[in-house]
Design an enzyme around this catalytic site. Structure first.
Site, PDB file in Angstrom:
ATOM      1  CE1 TYR A   1      -4.342  -1.365   0.142  1.00  0.00           C
ATOM      2  CE2 TYR A   1      -3.149  -3.106   1.278  1.00  0.00           C
ATOM      3  CZ  TYR A   1      -4.282  -2.656   0.617  1.00  0.00           C
ATOM      4  OH  TYR A   1      -5.332  -3.515   0.413  1.00  0.00           O
TER       5      TYR A   1
ATOM      6  CD  GLU B   1      -6.097  -6.321   1.899  1.00  0.00           C
ATOM      7  OE1 GLU B   1      -4.866  -6.119   2.022  1.00  0.00           O
ATOM      8  OE2 GLU B   1      -6.817  -5.639   1.133  1.00  0.00           O
TER       9      GLU B   1
END
Length: 397
Positions: A98, A140
């Site tokens: 990310y 996640e």
């Protein structure tokens, strides 16, 4: 939630940012893959990148998330985030990635919008990004923990069945002899294959048999490009994978699963979208489900209807099921419940309180959703799965 100042800035700049998202995402992916070519080779779907559909999906998710934050400042779009997180987890996306995405995405925003990206604007959209990213990272992380980590497992092909001219079913068992981990009907696994150029491409395929068996089953449609390149992984599986070969599979993911309720159910599919619905019907049949179930499917012809025998057999085992199949051609003589044409729910009884599950091409799901809403089904009770990038968001924002 967004800070008050960021909300003001995002609201003021959303039209300009939204109008430029297609160009921003195009530059983002170009910069990302120049800096990190291994991500295109081994993580991202090269077919979706070439077609531009992944760019559309990313732009749609950003716009949808920002709009939701503005319209619902005390809430979070958990349904959207869950779908994305399950897909990411099935690919093995890490929290560190990310940061890489942030670097290249904000470089693309600055390139496209130029001087309009003041420090205030950059800070506001940075807040939007990290609200979304951190929510996905948390979901996640939980998904990985539930499955004992992010890992790939080798499975051996023990049977191959040619369902139709373009759909093959592969039945697999763990190559190490260990018991297969459980899954929920409606979920999918990622399959990673090494292609001729050395790329390790990944695709998701729904598990097309009911839970409880030591054997996994996926049914793969051969993707024909029709002027564009053919599907890399589906054609590799069709052409090269036989009994005795091994495939690398992820753990099961996906949130299109039955809610364990006694509410009336409607399972609607079209084409290869039949795969999770057959698994759901198998689960309901095995559980002795007694509530009303409406089964809806659309296909080009009876001969092209993959898993048709299982579709009918599982529905036939249910205590209260109605089956409605539509075929564009050759429906005559296929059965009393089969009709010619496209799926049309006008004459189909939909009981009050129905929970609907949809899977198939996006135009099909949009049409069925609209018909269900017109019949009084609550929007919150209509659940869907998109094969490939989620362009529902890109088109609805």
């Amino acid at each position: 939630m967004l800070s008050e100042q960021s909300a003001v800035t995002v609201r003021a700049t959303l039209p300009a940012v939204g109008a430029s998202l297609a160009e921003i995402t195009e530059r983002f992916y170009a910069g990302l893959f120049t800096a990190r070519p291994e991500l295109l080779r081994d993580l991202f779907n090269r077919g979706n990148q070439a077609a531009g559909t992944q760019r559309q999906a990313l732009a749609g998710s950003i716009a949808a998330f920002a709009t939701y934050l503005l319209d619902h400042p005390d809430e979070r779009p958990d349904a959207m985030l869950s779908r994305i997180a399950h897909k990411h987890a099935s690919l093995g996306v890490t929290a560190e990635q990310y940061g890489i995405v942030h670097e290249h995405l904000f470089a693309a925003i600055a390139d496209v919008l130029g001087e309009a990206v003041t420090p205030e604007v950059a800070a506001a959209w940075d807040e939007v990004y990290w609200l979304m990213a951190n929510a996905l990272i948390a979901i996640e992380k939980r998904l990985y923990e539930e499955r004992g980590g992010s890992r790939w497992q080798e499975w051996e092909v023990v049977e191959r069945v040619e369902e139709t001219a373009d759909v093959a079913t592969f039945r697999l068992r763990p190559a190490d002899g260990r018991p297969a981990p459980g899954f929920r009907a409606g979920q999918y696994v990622s399959v990673q294959v090494e292609l001729a150029d050395g790329a390790r491409q990944i695709r998701q395929y729904s598990l097309s048999a009911a839970p409880g068996s030591p054997i996994r089953q996926i049914s793969v449609k051969r993707v024909r490009g029709g002027g564009a390149p053919d599907g890399e992984v589906s054609n590799h599986l069709h052409a090269r994978v036989r009994v005795g070969d091994r495939l690398r599979l992820s753990a099961p993911y996906g949130d299109l699963v039955l809610a364990g309720t006694d509410a009336p159910l409607l399972l609607a599919s079209a084409g290869i979208g039949v795969t999770p619905m057959v698994a759901m019907l198998g689960e309901l049949a095995d559980a002795g489900h007694e509530g009303p179930v409406t089964v809806v499917h659309g296909d080009r012809s009876p001969g092209g209807h993959a898993l048709r025998a299982d579709h009918e057999a599982y529905a036939g085992k249910l205590a209260d099921a109605s089956v409605h199949f539509w075929y564009e051609t050759d429906a005559d003589g296929a059965g009393e419940s089969h009709r010619t044409g496209l799926v049309d729910l006008t004459d189909i009884a939909v009981p009050k309180g129905t929970r609907a599950y949809l899977c198939g091409p996006l135009p099909f799901m949009r049409a069925v959703r609209a018909q269900l809403i017109a019949k009084g089904v609550a929007r919150a009770d209509i659940h869907y799965e998109v094969f490939g990038p989620d362009l529902w968001l890109a088109q609805e924002g």
